[in-house]
Design a protein around this motif. Structure first.
Motif, PDB file in Angstrom:
ATOM      1  N   UNK A  27       0.816  -1.218   0.000  1.00  0.00           N
ATOM      2  CA  UNK A  27       0.000   0.000   0.000  1.00  0.00           C
ATOM      3  C   UNK A  27       0.850   1.269   0.000  1.00  0.00           C
ATOM      4  N   UNK A  28       2.181   1.079  -0.081  1.00  0.00           N
ATOM      5  CA  UNK A  28       3.120   2.216  -0.110  1.00  0.00           C
ATOM      6  C   UNK A  28       2.931   3.107   1.119  1.00  0.00           C
ATOM      7  N   UNK A  29       2.851   2.466   2.250  1.00  0.00           N
ATOM      8  CA  UNK A  29       2.581   3.181   3.494  1.00  0.00           C
ATOM      9  C   UNK A  29       3.795   3.237   4.413  1.00  0.00           C
ATOM     10  N   UNK A  30       4.938   2.810   3.911  1.00  0.00           N
ATOM     11  CA  UNK A  30       6.141   2.776   4.753  1.00  0.00           C
ATOM     12  C   UNK A  30       6.520   4.171   5.248  1.00  0.00           C
ATOM     13  N   UNK A  31       6.449   5.159   4.361  1.00  0.00           N
ATOM     14  CA  UNK A  31       6.850   6.517   4.749  1.00  0.00           C
ATOM     15  C   UNK A  31       5.984   7.040   5.883  1.00  0.00           C
ATOM     16  N   UNK A  32       4.679   6.708   5.840  1.00  0.00           N
ATOM     17  CA  UNK A  32       3.774   7.180   6.897  1.00  0.00           C
ATOM     18  C   UNK A  32       4.210   6.619   8.247  1.00  0.00           C
ATOM     19  N   UNK A  33       4.535   5.327   8.290  1.00  0.00           N
ATOM     20  CA  UNK A  33       5.007   4.711   9.538  1.00  0.00           C
ATOM     21  C   UNK A  33       6.330   5.325   9.980  1.00  0.00           C
ATOM     22  N   UNK A  34       7.239   5.546   9.036  1.00  0.00           N
ATOM     23  CA  UNK A  34       8.565   6.057   9.391  1.00  0.00           C
ATOM     24  C   UNK A  34       8.516   7.507   9.865  1.00  0.00           C
ATOM     25  N   UNK A  35       7.656   8.300   9.252  1.00  0.00           N
ATOM     26  CA  UNK A  35       7.502   9.688   9.717  1.00  0.00           C
ATOM     27  C   UNK A  35       6.955   9.698  11.133  1.00  0.00           C
ATOM     28  N   UNK A  36       5.957   8.847  11.393  1.00  0.00           N
ATOM     29  CA  UNK A  36       5.400   8.768  12.748  1.00  0.00           C
ATOM     30  C   UNK A  36       6.465   8.304  13.731  1.00  0.00           C
ATOM     31  N   UNK A  37       7.242   7.282  13.329  1.00  0.00           N
ATOM     32  CA  UNK A  37       8.347   6.803  14.176  1.00  0.00           C
ATOM     33  C   UNK A  37       9.343   7.929  14.446  1.00  0.00           C
ATOM     34  N   UNK A  38       9.658   8.709  13.437  1.00  0.00           N
ATOM     35  CA  UNK A  38      10.611   9.809  13.582  1.00  0.00           C
ATOM     36  C   UNK A  38      10.112  10.838  14.602  1.00  0.00           C
ATOM     37  N   UNK A  39       8.836  11.150  14.538  1.00  0.00           N
ATOM     38  CA  UNK A  39       8.259  12.107  15.498  1.00  0.00           C
ATOM     39  C   UNK A  39       8.360  11.547  16.919  1.00  0.00           C
ATOM     40  N   UNK A  40       8.089  10.247  17.062  1.00  0.00           N
ATOM     41  CA  UNK A  40       8.177   9.608  18.377  1.00  0.00           C
ATOM     42  C   UNK A  40       9.621   9.604  18.876  1.00  0.00           C
ATOM     43  N   UNK A  41      10.573   9.369  17.970  1.00  0.00           N
ATOM     44  CA  UNK A  41      11.981   9.379  18.365  1.00  0.00           C
ATOM     45  C   UNK A  41      12.385  10.746  18.905  1.00  0.00           C
ATOM     46  N   UNK A  42      11.939  11.790  18.227  1.00  0.00           N
ATOM     47  CA  UNK A  42      12.241  13.134  18.724  1.00  0.00           C
ATOM     48  C   UNK A  42      11.607  13.343  20.098  1.00  0.00           C
ATOM     49  N   UNK A  43      10.357  12.936  20.225  1.00  0.00           N
ATOM     50  CA  UNK A  43       9.649  13.076  21.503  1.00  0.00           C
ATOM     51  C   UNK A  43      10.406  12.378  22.625  1.00  0.00           C
ATOM     52  N   UNK A  44      10.839  11.145  22.365  1.00  0.00           N
ATOM     53  CA  UNK A  44      11.579  10.388  23.377  1.00  0.00           C
ATOM     54  C   UNK A  44      12.900  11.064  23.728  1.00  0.00           C
ATOM     55  N   UNK A  45      13.548  11.635  22.706  1.00  0.00           N
ATOM     56  CA  UNK A  45      14.838  12.290  22.958  1.00  0.00           C
ATOM     57  C   UNK A  45      14.697  13.506  23.856  1.00  0.00           C
ATOM     58  N   UNK A  46      13.501  14.095  23.866  1.00  0.00           N
ATOM     59  CA  UNK A  46      13.246  15.259  24.727  1.00  0.00           C
ATOM     60  C   UNK A  46      12.676  14.857  26.080  1.00  0.00           C
ATOM     61  N   UNK A  47      12.505  13.546  26.280  1.00  0.00           N
ATOM     62  CA  UNK A  47      11.948  13.079  27.546  1.00  0.00           C
ATOM     63  C   UNK A  47      10.448  13.242  27.642  1.00  0.00           C
ATOM     64  N   UNK A  48       9.783  13.439  26.500  1.00  0.00           N
ATOM     65  CA  UNK A  48       8.334  13.622  26.498  1.00  0.00           C
ATOM     66  C   UNK A  48       7.640  12.255  26.535  1.00  0.00           C
ATOM     67  N   UNK A  49       6.470  12.254  27.105  1.00  0.00           N
ATOM     68  CA  UNK A  49       5.648  11.046  27.114  1.00  0.00           C
ATOM     69  C   UNK A  49       4.563  11.190  26.057  1.00  0.00           C
ATOM     70  N   UNK A  50       4.243  10.088  25.397  1.00  0.00           N
ATOM     71  CA  UNK A  50       3.165  10.125  24.406  1.00  0.00           C
ATOM     72  C   UNK A  50       2.287   8.895  24.579  1.00  0.00           C
ATOM     73  N   UNK A  51       1.100   8.972  24.025  1.00  0.00           N
ATOM     74  CA  UNK A  51       0.180   7.836  23.980  1.00  0.00           C
ATOM     75  C   UNK A  51      -0.273   7.664  22.530  1.00  0.00           C
ATOM     76  N   UNK A  52       0.024   6.514  21.940  1.00  0.00           N
ATOM     77  CA  UNK A  52      -0.486   6.212  20.600  1.00  0.00           C
ATOM     78  C   UNK A  52      -1.793   5.451  20.739  1.00  0.00           C
TER      79      UNK A  52
END
Length: 986
Positions: free
Chosen positions: A280-305
């Motif tokens: 479905x050519x959806x890899x970029x969507x997952x990777x962009x979301x992962x990238x945002x989460x990685x930044x969040x984690x690097x700042x010590x932020x908590x998130x809920x998916x």
């Protein structure tokens, strides 16, 4: 010939819905028309589709206006022409500059001026529009030599005389004046409606060149849009192949972290999902979301998916979500499948304090030319319509108030009110203004201005001029970047625990909190005040009725509490079946087979789809239409009606009893717009457990964090009460101990200056920063010398006890403050106070009771701290029984004295009823029901303590008192205003 048509997306100007506009063109046998709404392209994509369905050539563009003044019309020759106009308007939207009188030199767009504002010289792509009533004057016009550059201008704004009047009403609303004050420049001409070409073209028969010019523009405008083609950022890396390679590597690494190496079931699920994602050519969507989460984690932020994205094991392995889909039997196809016609999205929550930083990262990383929020169309709302229209007709405020509350029945013989009602009803569902979607962001491959102009709302992030439905239809998958206070509670609690106790709690590790034994005991008792999603009276009551003592029951409860299940009567049925698993019959064997886990009750969106498919025999695409309707995302009522017809036809074909099929579809319909998917409920349950774990194990820190995040379902006073009940000692604000937010020292809780509404936030923050810089305040005089504060601000701090460290009484401090600050000039502050020692006066000692302090606290904080509200009552009676014993009094009458915490209004056929939540003298919560007949004789009289008489009903472990009588109990007289005390209260 129609190069200037307005729909109702020309806000507060056009009156015609898009479908009606195209329908008018069909009725007049128009073969080509242009949609040129004012400063927007909101409607062009729906317009294109509707035109193509009716074999009309669609032209798209905009009518450019500035401060209500017409500038010019732009028509796109092609996609680049639309992009040119979008970039041009975006620049002015962002800068706030005035649109120029002359259009820029568009390369791929035509520009049409009017005779009044046409420039002396015209570019090749520029023309002058001539209205029918202007043709006769062309020979004497200053533009008589420009016939070769003229085109037919027949604007379309309304479709009938009634709509013309509505147009004038809208213009008056927009300009905020009464109808009689409108000038001709404020509204359109009476001729601005669509008419058959045989009625239009004869006006121009002496100037055939005008007609041929118009036709040439129509022929050269060939804007086309390919719907269904993804417009998102295509690759996270440089290619599809690199994207899936990277995603596979990350997923396998996460798989080992989540499951170890030997879990074959999880490994097979990972491989299956990766294959679908790649197809479905959806890899970029997952990777962009992962990238945002990685930044969040690097700042010590908590998130809920959360949301349907939690159905994905890839999302779980990437750390986007914390829900194991295998544990809860969540199927990936609910999120992403080869047959799904509409794009899915991830819903990700951050703390309300940290969301903006996440947004800044996204806009910075992926480029402000490629990232924007979805827009929304804010419609005229039912009550506000009549207020707005009433103002236009000159009704006074008193009558507007009555009209807004009761618009249909008011003054049936009043002609003005009838007009207000008539035009008000016409305006319903009309867009009123554009706004920002709460959370939906799109990230595009091409610049977003290729599709729409952008606007910059006050929040500082650009928005597109179409909503999420259009975004979806033209090929965008959105990212939902949300915020909530629940995460703030958890995140701040963890920080407070480390600061206060030196303990690091890895709350992201859900294994320590989910299904934890002590937490489960709290759940079963409904002891969940302050906890995300499970603290409301209704939810606490449900938890007790279900004796909810594990994760899976909480997942179900998170969905059962939603209006869909509750209003269909199935919540009550679920509670019965949960408590009596051997005393019910399934509606049908299909329900036993597919909904056994939930006792045959449809609880989640997936359950509805299962029943629609397996009982009703509906195909998968119809199931997807149902899903969208349940999510509140479906726009097509026709499609939903078709699904309903198919359902009943299929049920009849299968031989199902009609009565049973009708009951089942009634239950299905009750889910519309309200239900959760199972993964969403599971995500909420995990977050609820995280907050509950902190409440159970670190209650004082947790409640302090709740207070600092400005609470949740209840007012601050309730959380202060919970903090005290949890072992905390609550102190009033102190200039040497408090900060802007509430502060914790061990178990000592110092309320923050933020709770003093009478104290300026600027001063509150300055008190803290000055203390941090130069040390504690030594005295009142020292404080006044260091803080630029007036006498009223000092009085607020004195009355709340913020200078109690001085050892002086409030009365002494008030006199000292008056001597220091009355008639004092701020510019002499440092000079005078530093050079002149403060004179010491022997002040009379005035006795002051704790009750005076309590009334000061109620005035400044809205609740007492020095004592409880019960201590302020005139009566010493505290009720015949306490709330902890209510379960023993089933079907018995009780008399209790309690403090009102909250109440919920519920309209019924017999009148208003309320559900109340209270605490007794011991601080324990209990709930009441107040029916209309009881309220008629014994109504609520505001907040405070009440004497309650009622009958106890224990419904599956949960007691409720049905109130027969109640009376508000009086407080003692305010001792601050007794004669002997008047001398110091000035």
């Amino acid at each position: 010939m129609y190069l200037n048509c307005h729909s109702y997306h020309s806000l507060r100007y056009g009156t015609i819905p898009l479908k009606d506009l195209v329908g008018l063109a069909v009725s007049c046998d128009v073969k080509a028309m242009a949609l040129t709404d004012i400063n927007t392209v909101t409607g062009i994509y729906d317009f294109i589709r509707d035109c193509e369905k009716n074999e009309i050539k669609p032209l798209v563009g905009m009518e450019f206006r500035c401060n209500h003044q017409f500038r010019y019309i732009g028509l796109a020759k092609n996609a680049e022409g639309l992009a040119e106009m979008n970039r041009f308007l975006t620049e002015y939207n962002f800068s706030g500059k005035t649109l120029p009188l002359r259009a820029p030199e568009f390369k791929e767009a035509f520009v049409i001026y009017t005779l009044e504002n046409a420039p002396e010289t015209l570019h090749e792509n520029e023309f002058i529009g001539v209205r029918t009533e202007e043709v006769s004057g062309l020979l004497t016009s200053k533009h008589k030599n420009k016939i070769a550059k003229m085109v037919v201008l027949q604007p379309v704004t309304f479709s009938s005389k009634k709509e013309y009047n509505l147009h004038k009403v809208l213009r008056a609303v927009d300009t905020n004046i009464i109808l009689s004050k409108l000038t001709e420049a404020d509204y359109c001409k009476t001729s601005d409606f669509i008419k058959p070409l045989e009625a239009l073209l004869p006006f121009y028969e002496k100037y055939p060149e005008i007609i041929s010019n118009t036709q040439r523009i129509i022929d050269k405008c060939n804007f086309q849009y390919e719907f269904g083609v993804p417009q998102n950022k295509k690759f996270f890396t440089k290619s599809r192949e690199e994207d899936i390679k990277m995603l596979t590597g990350l997923a396998l690494k996460g798989f080992e972290h989540r499951y170890g190496k030997e879990n074959t079931i999880a490994k097979a699920r990972v491989e299956k999902e990766l294959k679908v994602i790649d197809e479905l050519k959806f890899s970029a969507y997952f990777l962009i979301t992962w990238d945002i989460i990685q930044y969040s984690n690097s700042q010590g932020f908590m998130h809920i998916g959360r949301g349907s994205g939690a159905n994905s094991i890839i999302a779980y392995c990437l750390g986007i979500t914390d829900i194991c889909p295998i544990e809860l039997d969540l199927y990936f196809e609910r999120f992403l499948n080869l047959n799904r016609k509409t794009p899915p999205d991830f819903d990700i929550d951050w703390s309300w304090q940290e969301r903006n930083e996440i947004l800044e990262y996204i806009f910075g990383k992926y480029g402000r030319d490629h990232v924007a929020f979805c827009g929304t169309n804010v419609e005229f709302k039912y009550r506000s319509i009549f207020r707005e229209v009433g103002k236009v007709f000159g009704l006074p405020k008193e009558e507007l108030d009555v009209l807004a509350k009761n618009p249909e029945e008011l003054h049936p013989t009043n002609k003005i009110v009838k007009l207000v009602q008539e035009y008000g009803f016409m305006m319903q569902k009309y867009p009123n203004q554009r706004s920002m979607h709460a959370c939906g962001i799109i990230i595009s491959e091409e610049p977003i201005t290729n599709y729409t102009p952008l606007e910059m709302p006050p929040k500082g992030f650009p928005i597109v001029l179409f909503d999420m439905h259009i975004a979806e239809e033209i090929g965008f998958d959105k990212f939902d970047i949300l915020s909530q206070r629940g995460i703030g509670h958890i995140d701040d609690s963890v920080k407070l625990i480390e600061k206060n106790r030196g303990i690091k709690v890895d709350i992201r590790n859900t294994s320590i909190s989910k299904d934890e034994a002590v937490c489960n005991s709290y759940l079963a008792k409904g002891d969940t005040i302050g906890c995300f999603y499970i603290e409301s009276p209704a939810m606490r009551g449900l938890l007790r009725r279900l004796n909810c003592d594990n994760y899976k029951i909480l997942v179900a409860a998170s969905s059962i509490i939603r209006p869909g299940v509750a209003q269909s009567g199935m919540m009550k049925e679920y509670i019965f079946r949960h408590n009596n698993p051997n005393q019910f019959e399934y509606f049908h064997e299909v329900f036993r087979e597919h909904l056994g886990e939930t006792y045959g009750i449809m609880v989640y969106q997936e359950d509805v789809i299962k029943i629609a498919q397996h009982y009703g025999g509906l195909p998968a695409p119809d199931g997807d239409i149902l899903r969208r309707a349940m999510s509140g995302k479906g726009r097509s009522l026709e499609a939903l009606q078709k699904v309903k017809d198919n359902f009943f036809a299929s049920c009849a074909q299968k031989g199902h009893p009609e009565v049973l099929s009708q009951e089942i579809y009634r239950q299905i319909e009750s889910f519309a717009g309200y239900s959760f998917c199972k993964a969403h409920s599971a995500s909420y349950a995990v977050e609820s457990y995280q907050s509950l774990y902190l409440k159970v194990n670190y209650p004082v820190e947790f409640m302090t964090a709740v207070i600092n995040n400005q609470g949740g379902f209840y007012r601050t006073e309730v959380y202060v009460h919970e903090a005290r009940m949890s072992g905390g000692t609550v102190h009033n604000p102190c200039v040497n101990k408090s900060e802007y937010q509430t502060t914790l020292y061990g178990t000592d809780i110092y309320l923050g200056f933020m709770h003093l509404q009478s104290l300026e936030s600027k001063i509150a923050n300055l008190i803290v920063s000055e203390r941090e810089k130069n040390g504690d305040y030594l005295s009142l005089e020292n404080f006044i010398n260091r803080i630029p504060i007036g006498i009223e601000g000092v009085k607020v701090l004195i009355f709340i006890g913020a200078f109690r460290f001085t050892g002086k009484t409030k009365n002494q401090l008030l006199i000292s403050a008056s001597l220091l600050l009355n008639n004092f000039k701020p510019e002499n502050r440092n000079l005078m106070l530093l050079q002149e020692p403060v004179k010491e006066f022997k002040l009379p000692v005035l006795e002051r009771s704790v009750f005076e302090d309590a009334f000061d606290e109620i005035e400044l904080l809205s609740f007492p701290v020095s004592c409880t509200v019960f201590d302020l009552l005139q009566t010493k009676h505290r009720g015949d029984i306490m709330a902890k014993d209510l379960v023993k009094y089933h079907k018995r009458q009780v008399r209790m004295l309690a403090y009102l915490i909250s109440r919920k209004h519920v309209p019924t056929k017999k009148g208003s009823m309320y559900f109340g939540t209270w605490i007794d003298h011991e601080g324990t919560y209990f709930d009441t029901a107040h029916f209309p007949d009881s309220l008629a004789k014994h109504p609520f009289q505001g907040g405070g303590c009440y004497l309650l008489l009622g009958n106890v009903e224990v419904d599956y472990h949960f007691p409720t008192i049905t109130i027969l009588k109640m009376a508000k109990m009086p407080f003692i007289p305010d001792p601050r205003y007794m004669d002997s005390k008047d001398q110091y209260r000035t």
